[in-house]
Design an enzyme around this catalytic site. Structure first.
Site, short mmCIF file in Angstrom:
data_model
loop_
_atom_site.label_atom_id
_atom_site.label_comp_id
_atom_site.label_asym_id
_atom_site.label_seq_id
_atom_site.Cartn_x
_atom_site.Cartn_y
_atom_site.Cartn_z
N GLU A 1 0.83 -1.20 0.00
CA GLU A 1 0.00 0.00 0.00
C GLU A 1 0.86 1.25 0.00
O GLU A 1 1.84 1.35 0.75
CB GLU A 1 -0.90 -0.01 1.25
CG GLU A 1 -2.28 0.52 1.00
CD GLU A 1 -3.09 -0.35 0.06
OE1 GLU A 1 -3.23 0.03 -1.12
OE2 GLU A 1 -3.59 -1.40 0.49
N HIS A 2 0.51 2.21 -0.85
CA HIS A 2 1.27 3.44 -1.04
C HIS A 2 2.67 3.16 -1.58
O HIS A 2 3.58 3.97 -1.41
CB HIS A 2 1.35 4.24 0.27
CG HIS A 2 0.05 4.84 0.69
ND1 HIS A 2 -0.41 6.06 0.21
CD2 HIS A 2 -0.91 4.38 1.52
CE1 HIS A 2 -1.59 6.32 0.76
NE2 HIS A 2 -1.92 5.31 1.55
N ASP B 1 -4.60 0.85 -9.11
CA ASP B 1 -6.03 0.58 -9.25
C ASP B 1 -6.42 0.38 -10.70
O ASP B 1 -7.17 -0.53 -11.05
CB ASP B 1 -6.84 1.72 -8.65
CG ASP B 1 -6.56 1.92 -7.17
OD1 ASP B 1 -5.93 1.03 -6.56
OD2 ASP B 1 -6.95 2.97 -6.64
#
Length: 414
Positions: free
Chosen positions: A46-47, A194
Protein backbone atom coordinates in the site's frame (compact mmCIF):
# COMPACT_ATOMS: atom_id res chain seq x y z
CA UNK A 1 -30.08 -14.90 13.17
CA UNK A 2 -27.16 -12.52 12.49
CA UNK A 3 -27.96 -9.05 11.15
CA UNK A 4 -24.46 -8.62 9.74
CA UNK A 5 -24.68 -6.70 6.45
CA UNK A 6 -23.28 -8.51 3.41
CA UNK A 7 -22.57 -6.57 0.21
CA UNK A 8 -23.58 -8.72 -2.74
CA UNK A 9 -22.12 -8.44 -6.22
CA UNK A 10 -24.49 -8.20 -9.16
CA UNK A 11 -24.41 -10.86 -11.82
CA UNK A 12 -23.24 -9.66 -15.21
CA UNK A 13 -26.79 -9.99 -16.55
CA UNK A 14 -28.21 -7.97 -13.65
CA UNK A 15 -25.65 -5.21 -14.07
CA UNK A 16 -26.27 -5.00 -17.81
CA UNK A 17 -30.01 -4.90 -17.28
CA UNK A 18 -29.83 -2.18 -14.62
CA UNK A 19 -27.61 0.15 -16.63
CA UNK A 20 -29.42 -0.49 -19.93
CA UNK A 21 -32.75 0.43 -18.37
CA UNK A 22 -31.22 3.58 -16.89
CA UNK A 23 -29.83 4.56 -20.29
CA UNK A 24 -33.17 3.89 -22.00
CA UNK A 25 -35.06 5.91 -19.40
CA UNK A 26 -32.74 8.92 -19.59
CA UNK A 27 -31.84 9.04 -23.28
CA UNK A 28 -34.96 7.51 -24.87
CA UNK A 29 -33.27 4.69 -26.80
CA UNK A 30 -31.19 1.58 -26.22
CA UNK A 31 -27.40 1.97 -25.81
CA UNK A 32 -24.92 0.80 -28.42
CA UNK A 33 -23.51 -1.58 -25.83
CA UNK A 34 -22.65 -2.22 -22.19
CA UNK A 35 -19.18 -2.57 -20.72
CA UNK A 36 -17.97 -3.10 -17.17
CA UNK A 37 -14.91 -3.06 -14.93
CA UNK A 38 -14.20 -4.35 -11.43
CA UNK A 39 -13.36 -2.73 -8.17
CA UNK A 40 -10.19 -4.03 -6.59
CA UNK A 41 -8.76 -5.12 -3.29
CA UNK A 42 -5.04 -5.15 -2.61
CA UNK A 43 -3.61 -8.08 -0.69
CA UNK A 44 -0.39 -6.27 0.23
CA UNK A 45 1.68 -3.28 -0.93
CA UNK A 46 0.00 0.00 0.00
CA UNK A 47 1.27 3.44 -1.04
CA UNK A 48 4.09 1.72 -2.88
CA UNK A 49 2.77 2.20 -6.43
CA UNK A 50 3.70 5.89 -6.75
CA UNK A 51 7.05 5.08 -5.16
CA UNK A 52 7.98 2.69 -7.96
CA UNK A 53 7.37 -0.32 -5.75
CA UNK A 54 5.56 -3.63 -5.97
CA UNK A 55 1.84 -4.18 -5.39
CA UNK A 56 -0.35 -7.27 -5.20
CA UNK A 57 -3.99 -6.38 -6.06
CA UNK A 58 -6.79 -8.39 -7.61
CA UNK A 59 -10.11 -7.62 -9.29
CA UNK A 60 -13.29 -8.02 -7.26
CA UNK A 61 -16.54 -9.57 -8.45
CA UNK A 62 -18.21 -6.21 -7.74
CA UNK A 63 -18.27 -4.16 -10.94
CA UNK A 64 -19.23 -0.82 -12.45
CA UNK A 65 -21.34 -0.99 -15.62
CA UNK A 66 -21.37 1.64 -18.37
CA UNK A 67 -23.99 1.74 -21.13
CA UNK A 68 -22.80 4.00 -23.93
CA UNK A 69 -23.68 5.29 -27.37
CA UNK A 70 -21.23 7.38 -29.45
CA UNK A 71 -22.12 10.80 -30.80
CA UNK A 72 -20.98 12.57 -33.96
CA UNK A 73 -20.07 15.74 -32.05
CA UNK A 74 -17.79 16.23 -29.03
CA UNK A 75 -20.50 16.50 -26.37
CA UNK A 76 -20.39 14.07 -23.43
CA UNK A 77 -23.58 13.47 -21.42
CA UNK A 78 -23.49 11.13 -18.44
CA UNK A 79 -26.07 9.96 -15.91
CA UNK A 80 -25.55 7.68 -12.93
CA UNK A 81 -27.74 5.54 -10.73
CA UNK A 82 -25.55 6.65 -7.82
CA UNK A 83 -25.76 10.41 -8.46
CA UNK A 84 -28.73 12.77 -8.35
CA UNK A 85 -27.58 15.09 -11.12
CA UNK A 86 -26.60 14.47 -14.73
CA UNK A 87 -23.23 15.64 -16.03
CA UNK A 88 -22.54 17.29 -19.36
CA UNK A 89 -19.48 18.88 -21.01
CA UNK A 90 -17.95 19.38 -24.42
CA UNK A 91 -14.61 17.61 -24.85
CA UNK A 92 -13.21 20.81 -26.30
CA UNK A 93 -13.67 22.44 -22.89
CA UNK A 94 -11.90 19.73 -20.87
CA UNK A 95 -8.51 20.64 -19.42
CA UNK A 96 -6.63 20.10 -16.16
CA UNK A 97 -8.18 22.18 -13.41
CA UNK A 98 -11.22 23.14 -15.47
CA UNK A 99 -13.81 20.73 -14.04
CA UNK A 100 -15.00 19.12 -10.84
CA UNK A 101 -17.49 16.45 -9.85
CA UNK A 102 -18.06 12.76 -10.43
CA UNK A 103 -18.24 13.09 -14.22
CA UNK A 104 -14.56 14.04 -14.42
CA UNK A 105 -13.65 10.37 -14.03
CA UNK A 106 -15.63 9.61 -17.20
CA UNK A 107 -14.81 12.55 -19.43
CA UNK A 108 -11.18 12.51 -18.29
CA UNK A 109 -10.63 9.15 -19.97
CA UNK A 110 -11.88 10.45 -23.33
CA UNK A 111 -9.76 13.59 -22.89
CA UNK A 112 -6.63 11.52 -22.12
CA UNK A 113 -7.11 9.28 -25.15
CA UNK A 114 -7.48 12.35 -27.34
CA UNK A 115 -4.34 13.81 -25.77
CA UNK A 116 -2.54 10.56 -26.66
CA UNK A 117 -3.48 11.07 -30.31
CA UNK A 118 -6.54 8.83 -30.65
CA UNK A 119 -9.69 9.94 -32.43
CA UNK A 120 -12.46 10.01 -29.82
CA UNK A 121 -15.83 11.74 -30.21
CA UNK A 122 -18.46 12.57 -27.66
CA UNK A 123 -20.93 10.06 -26.25
CA UNK A 124 -23.99 9.54 -24.10
CA UNK A 125 -23.45 7.19 -21.16
CA UNK A 126 -25.23 5.76 -18.13
CA UNK A 127 -23.45 4.33 -15.10
CA UNK A 128 -24.59 1.83 -12.47
CA UNK A 129 -22.31 0.17 -9.94
CA UNK A 130 -22.24 -2.34 -7.09
CA UNK A 131 -18.69 -1.38 -6.11
CA UNK A 132 -19.17 0.23 -2.69
CA UNK A 133 -18.69 3.97 -3.10
CA UNK A 134 -16.04 5.54 -0.85
CA UNK A 135 -14.97 2.14 0.53
CA UNK A 136 -11.36 2.25 -0.64
CA UNK A 137 -12.10 -0.48 -3.20
CA UNK A 138 -11.38 1.75 -6.19
CA UNK A 139 -14.83 2.66 -7.41
CA UNK A 140 -13.18 5.53 -9.31
CA UNK A 141 -10.80 3.29 -11.28
CA UNK A 142 -13.67 0.90 -12.01
CA UNK A 143 -15.59 3.81 -13.53
CA UNK A 144 -12.55 4.95 -15.51
CA UNK A 145 -11.75 1.46 -16.79
CA UNK A 146 -15.34 0.70 -17.79
CA UNK A 147 -15.42 3.99 -19.68
CA UNK A 148 -12.05 3.21 -21.28
CA UNK A 149 -13.10 -0.14 -22.75
CA UNK A 150 -16.42 1.34 -23.87
CA UNK A 151 -14.79 4.29 -25.64
CA UNK A 152 -12.16 1.95 -27.09
CA UNK A 153 -14.89 -0.25 -28.55
CA UNK A 154 -17.14 2.43 -30.05
CA UNK A 155 -14.15 4.39 -31.39
CA UNK A 156 -12.61 1.33 -33.04
CA UNK A 157 -9.25 1.82 -31.31
CA UNK A 158 -8.60 -1.89 -30.80
CA UNK A 159 -6.67 -1.40 -27.58
CA UNK A 160 -8.50 -3.72 -25.19
CA UNK A 161 -8.58 -6.85 -27.31
CA UNK A 162 -11.17 -9.57 -26.97
CA UNK A 163 -12.45 -11.46 -23.96
CA UNK A 164 -10.43 -14.55 -24.85
CA UNK A 165 -7.42 -12.65 -26.19
CA UNK A 166 -6.80 -9.44 -24.22
CA UNK A 167 -4.30 -7.02 -25.74
CA UNK A 168 -2.01 -6.31 -22.80
CA UNK A 169 0.03 -3.67 -24.64
CA UNK A 170 -3.16 -1.88 -25.64
CA UNK A 171 -4.48 -2.16 -22.11
CA UNK A 172 -1.34 -0.44 -20.86
CA UNK A 173 -2.39 2.51 -23.02
CA UNK A 174 -5.85 2.45 -21.47
CA UNK A 175 -4.32 2.26 -17.99
CA UNK A 176 -2.26 5.35 -18.75
CA UNK A 177 -5.36 7.19 -19.96
CA UNK A 178 -7.24 6.28 -16.79
CA UNK A 179 -4.34 7.45 -14.61
CA UNK A 180 -4.22 10.78 -16.43
CA UNK A 181 -7.99 11.13 -16.05
CA UNK A 182 -7.77 10.65 -12.29
CA UNK A 183 -4.62 12.70 -11.73
CA UNK A 184 -5.12 15.60 -14.11
CA UNK A 185 -8.87 15.96 -14.61
CA UNK A 186 -10.41 14.52 -11.42
CA UNK A 187 -7.56 15.96 -9.35
CA UNK A 188 -6.71 12.85 -7.30
CA UNK A 189 -2.94 12.36 -7.46
CA UNK A 190 -2.96 8.58 -7.06
CA UNK A 191 -0.63 5.92 -8.37
CA UNK A 192 -1.49 3.42 -11.10
CA UNK A 193 -2.23 0.25 -9.14
CA UNK A 194 -6.03 0.58 -9.25
CA UNK A 195 -6.25 1.16 -12.99
CA UNK A 196 -3.84 -1.71 -13.72
CA UNK A 197 -5.89 -4.07 -11.56
CA UNK A 198 -9.13 -3.06 -13.28
CA UNK A 199 -7.75 -3.51 -16.79
CA UNK A 200 -4.94 -6.07 -16.57
CA UNK A 201 -6.08 -8.52 -13.88
CA UNK A 202 -6.93 -12.14 -14.60
CA UNK A 203 -9.84 -14.05 -13.11
CA UNK A 204 -8.77 -16.30 -10.25
CA UNK A 205 -5.39 -14.58 -9.91
CA UNK A 206 -3.56 -11.90 -8.01
CA UNK A 207 -1.76 -9.29 -10.11
CA UNK A 208 1.87 -8.85 -9.06
CA UNK A 209 2.68 -5.47 -10.59
CA UNK A 210 6.12 -3.90 -10.82
CA UNK A 211 5.41 -0.16 -10.81
CA UNK A 212 8.76 0.69 -12.43
CA UNK A 213 8.52 -1.54 -15.48
CA UNK A 214 4.72 -2.03 -15.37
CA UNK A 215 5.36 -5.73 -15.95
CA UNK A 216 2.81 -8.09 -14.39
CA UNK A 217 2.84 -11.64 -13.12
CA UNK A 218 -0.46 -13.46 -12.63
CA UNK A 219 -0.34 -15.48 -9.41
CA UNK A 220 -3.10 -18.05 -8.70
CA UNK A 221 -5.28 -16.96 -5.78
CA UNK A 222 -6.86 -20.15 -4.45
CA UNK A 223 -7.52 -19.55 -0.76
CA UNK A 224 -10.17 -22.27 -0.58
CA UNK A 225 -7.51 -24.95 -1.09
CA UNK A 226 -5.96 -23.77 2.18
CA UNK A 227 -9.33 -23.58 3.95
CA UNK A 228 -9.17 -19.79 4.03
CA UNK A 229 -11.16 -16.79 2.83
CA UNK A 230 -10.36 -13.10 2.46
CA UNK A 231 -13.00 -11.08 4.29
CA UNK A 232 -13.43 -7.47 3.15
CA UNK A 233 -14.80 -5.09 5.78
CA UNK A 234 -16.31 -1.83 4.53
CA UNK A 235 -16.06 0.37 7.62
CA UNK A 236 -18.44 2.94 6.10
CA UNK A 237 -16.00 5.61 7.31
CA UNK A 238 -15.88 8.18 4.49
CA UNK A 239 -12.86 7.64 2.22
CA UNK A 240 -11.54 10.70 0.39
CA UNK A 241 -8.28 11.09 -1.52
CA UNK A 242 -8.77 14.66 -2.72
CA UNK A 243 -8.58 16.39 0.68
CA UNK A 244 -4.80 16.82 0.56
CA UNK A 245 -3.69 14.07 2.95
CA UNK A 246 -2.90 11.52 0.22
CA UNK A 247 -1.07 14.13 -1.86
CA UNK A 248 0.91 15.17 1.21
CA UNK A 249 2.16 11.62 1.77
CA UNK A 250 3.17 11.35 -1.87
CA UNK A 251 4.98 14.68 -1.81
CA UNK A 252 6.93 13.67 1.30
CA UNK A 253 8.08 10.43 -0.34
CA UNK A 254 9.10 12.25 -3.50
CA UNK A 255 11.04 14.80 -1.44
CA UNK A 256 12.78 11.98 0.41
CA UNK A 257 13.74 10.31 -2.87
CA UNK A 258 15.27 13.57 -4.13
CA UNK A 259 17.19 14.00 -0.88
CA UNK A 260 18.49 10.44 -1.18
CA UNK A 261 19.54 11.04 -4.78
CA UNK A 262 17.30 8.41 -6.38
CA UNK A 263 14.39 8.62 -8.85
CA UNK A 264 12.09 6.66 -6.53
CA UNK A 265 12.18 4.87 -3.19
CA UNK A 266 12.17 1.57 -5.09
CA UNK A 267 15.88 2.11 -5.78
CA UNK A 268 16.53 2.28 -2.05
CA UNK A 269 14.48 -0.88 -1.49
CA UNK A 270 16.43 -2.79 -4.14
CA UNK A 271 19.76 -1.43 -2.90
CA UNK A 272 19.08 -2.49 0.67
CA UNK A 273 20.10 0.69 2.49
CA UNK A 274 19.55 0.45 6.25
CA UNK A 275 17.12 2.76 7.98
CA UNK A 276 20.03 4.15 9.99
CA UNK A 277 21.77 5.27 6.82
CA UNK A 278 18.54 6.68 5.42
CA UNK A 279 17.75 8.57 8.64
CA UNK A 280 21.20 10.11 8.67
CA UNK A 281 20.89 11.26 5.06
CA UNK A 282 17.47 12.80 5.61
CA UNK A 283 18.59 14.56 8.79
CA UNK A 284 21.30 16.60 7.06
CA UNK A 285 20.26 20.28 7.23
CA UNK A 286 18.77 21.36 3.90
CA UNK A 287 18.46 17.81 2.57
CA UNK A 288 14.68 18.03 2.44
CA UNK A 289 12.54 20.75 0.93
CA UNK A 290 11.11 23.27 3.42
CA UNK A 291 8.06 21.99 5.22
CA UNK A 292 9.07 18.32 5.25
CA UNK A 293 10.22 17.22 8.71
CA UNK A 294 13.10 14.68 8.69
CA UNK A 295 11.53 12.42 11.32
CA UNK A 296 8.25 12.31 9.38
CA UNK A 297 10.07 11.53 6.13
CA UNK A 298 11.95 8.69 7.84
CA UNK A 299 8.69 7.11 8.99
CA UNK A 300 7.13 7.41 5.54
CA UNK A 301 10.17 5.84 3.90
CA UNK A 302 10.26 3.04 6.46
CA UNK A 303 6.70 2.06 5.60
CA UNK A 304 7.32 2.08 1.85
CA UNK A 305 10.45 -0.05 2.09
CA UNK A 306 8.76 -2.40 4.53
CA UNK A 307 5.71 -2.92 2.33
CA UNK A 308 7.81 -3.57 -0.78
CA UNK A 309 9.58 -6.31 1.18
CA UNK A 310 6.25 -7.63 2.45
CA UNK A 311 4.99 -7.96 -1.14
CA UNK A 312 8.04 -10.01 -2.01
CA UNK A 313 7.59 -12.18 1.06
CA UNK A 314 3.89 -12.78 0.38
CA UNK A 315 4.66 -13.75 -3.23
CA UNK A 316 7.19 -16.31 -1.98
CA UNK A 317 4.80 -17.72 0.61
CA UNK A 318 2.04 -18.17 -1.94
CA UNK A 319 4.42 -19.84 -4.38
CA UNK A 320 5.48 -22.23 -1.62
CA UNK A 321 1.89 -22.98 -0.61
CA UNK A 322 2.34 -21.44 2.85
CA UNK A 323 -0.77 -19.31 2.58
CA UNK A 324 -1.62 -19.14 6.27
CA UNK A 325 1.72 -17.44 6.96
CA UNK A 326 0.54 -14.43 4.94
CA UNK A 327 -1.71 -13.41 7.86
CA UNK A 328 0.94 -11.92 10.18
CA UNK A 329 2.37 -9.91 7.27
CA UNK A 330 -1.04 -8.30 6.75
CA UNK A 331 -1.14 -7.27 10.40
CA UNK A 332 2.41 -5.90 10.36
CA UNK A 333 1.48 -3.90 7.25
CA UNK A 334 -1.46 -2.39 9.11
CA UNK A 335 0.74 -1.38 12.04
CA UNK A 336 3.11 0.31 9.59
CA UNK A 337 0.27 2.10 7.80
CA UNK A 338 -1.18 3.19 11.14
CA UNK A 339 2.00 4.32 12.87
CA UNK A 340 4.56 5.20 10.18
CA UNK A 341 2.34 6.32 7.29
CA UNK A 342 -0.48 7.59 9.51
CA UNK A 343 -3.31 6.84 7.10
CA UNK A 344 -5.53 4.69 9.32
CA UNK A 345 -8.54 5.81 11.38
CA UNK A 346 -10.41 4.51 14.46
CA UNK A 347 -12.87 2.46 12.38
CA UNK A 348 -10.08 0.72 10.48
CA UNK A 349 -8.14 0.00 13.65
CA UNK A 350 -11.21 -1.47 15.35
CA UNK A 351 -11.95 -3.63 12.31
CA UNK A 352 -8.42 -5.04 12.28
CA UNK A 353 -8.22 -5.59 16.03
CA UNK A 354 -11.67 -7.16 16.32
CA UNK A 355 -11.07 -9.49 13.38
CA UNK A 356 -7.74 -10.69 14.78
CA UNK A 357 -9.17 -11.10 18.29
CA UNK A 358 -11.97 -13.23 16.83
CA UNK A 359 -9.61 -15.61 15.02
CA UNK A 360 -8.43 -13.96 11.80
CA UNK A 361 -4.89 -14.96 10.86
CA UNK A 362 -4.12 -11.34 10.06
CA UNK A 363 -5.80 -8.14 8.91
CA UNK A 364 -5.01 -4.68 7.61
CA UNK A 365 -6.53 -1.55 6.16
CA UNK A 366 -6.64 -1.53 2.38
CA UNK A 367 -6.55 1.35 -0.09
CA UNK A 368 -5.41 4.90 0.39
CA UNK A 369 -6.66 5.08 3.95
CA UNK A 370 -8.39 7.78 6.01
CA UNK A 371 -11.46 5.54 5.96
CA UNK A 372 -12.59 2.86 3.57
CA UNK A 373 -12.08 -0.86 4.01
CA UNK A 374 -9.98 -3.48 5.75
CA UNK A 375 -9.23 -7.06 4.75
CA UNK A 376 -8.82 -10.09 7.01
CA UNK A 377 -7.45 -13.54 6.22
CA UNK A 378 -9.85 -15.89 7.97
CA UNK A 379 -10.54 -19.63 8.28
CA UNK A 380 -13.43 -20.59 6.00
CA UNK A 381 -15.40 -22.09 8.88
CA UNK A 382 -15.30 -18.88 10.90
CA UNK A 383 -16.19 -16.19 8.35
CA UNK A 384 -19.59 -15.39 9.83
CA UNK A 385 -18.29 -15.54 13.40
CA UNK A 386 -15.50 -13.06 12.65
CA UNK A 387 -17.81 -10.74 10.71
CA UNK A 388 -20.24 -10.78 13.64
CA UNK A 389 -17.43 -9.94 16.06
CA UNK A 390 -16.38 -6.94 13.97
CA UNK A 391 -19.98 -5.72 13.71
CA UNK A 392 -20.38 -6.07 17.48
CA UNK A 393 -17.17 -4.10 18.10
CA UNK A 394 -18.42 -1.33 15.81
CA UNK A 395 -21.71 -1.18 17.66
CA UNK A 396 -19.92 -0.95 21.02
CA UNK A 397 -17.96 2.05 19.74
CA UNK A 398 -21.01 3.76 18.27
CA UNK A 399 -19.76 3.45 14.69
CA UNK A 400 -22.04 2.93 11.69
CA UNK A 401 -22.65 -0.74 10.95
CA UNK A 402 -19.94 -2.10 8.63
CA UNK A 403 -20.57 -4.08 5.45
CA UNK A 404 -18.86 -7.32 4.50
CA UNK A 405 -17.97 -9.33 1.42
CA UNK A 406 -15.95 -12.48 0.86
CA UNK A 407 -13.50 -11.53 -1.86
CA UNK A 408 -12.87 -13.63 -4.93
CA UNK A 409 -10.54 -12.70 -7.77
CA UNK A 410 -12.75 -11.57 -10.63
CA UNK A 411 -12.28 -10.70 -14.30
CA UNK A 412 -10.86 -7.43 -15.70
CA UNK A 413 -12.71 -4.77 -17.64
CA UNK A 414 -14.65 -5.91 -20.73
Amino acid sequence: MSDTQWIDAWSIDEGRDRVSRLFQDRFGHAPAGVWSAPGRANLIGEHTDYNGGLVFPFALLHRTFVALTPREDSLVRVVSAQEDTAWEVDLADVAPGSLSGWGTYVVGVAWALREAGYTVHGFDAAVASCVPYGAGLSSSAALEAATAVAVDAVSGLGLAGGVDAPNDEGRRVLVDACIRAENEIAGANTGGMDQAAALRAREGHLLLLDCVTNDVTHVPFALSAAGLELLVIDTRAPHQLVDGQYAQRRATCEAAAVALGVPSLRVIADRGDTMEVIAQALSVPGALVPGVEPQVAVRRVRHVLGDIERVRRVASLLEEGRTAEVGPLLTSAHVSLRDDYEVSCPELDVAVDAACDAGALGARMVGGGFGGSAIALVPHAHVQEIADAVATAFGARGFAAPGFMVAQAGAPAW
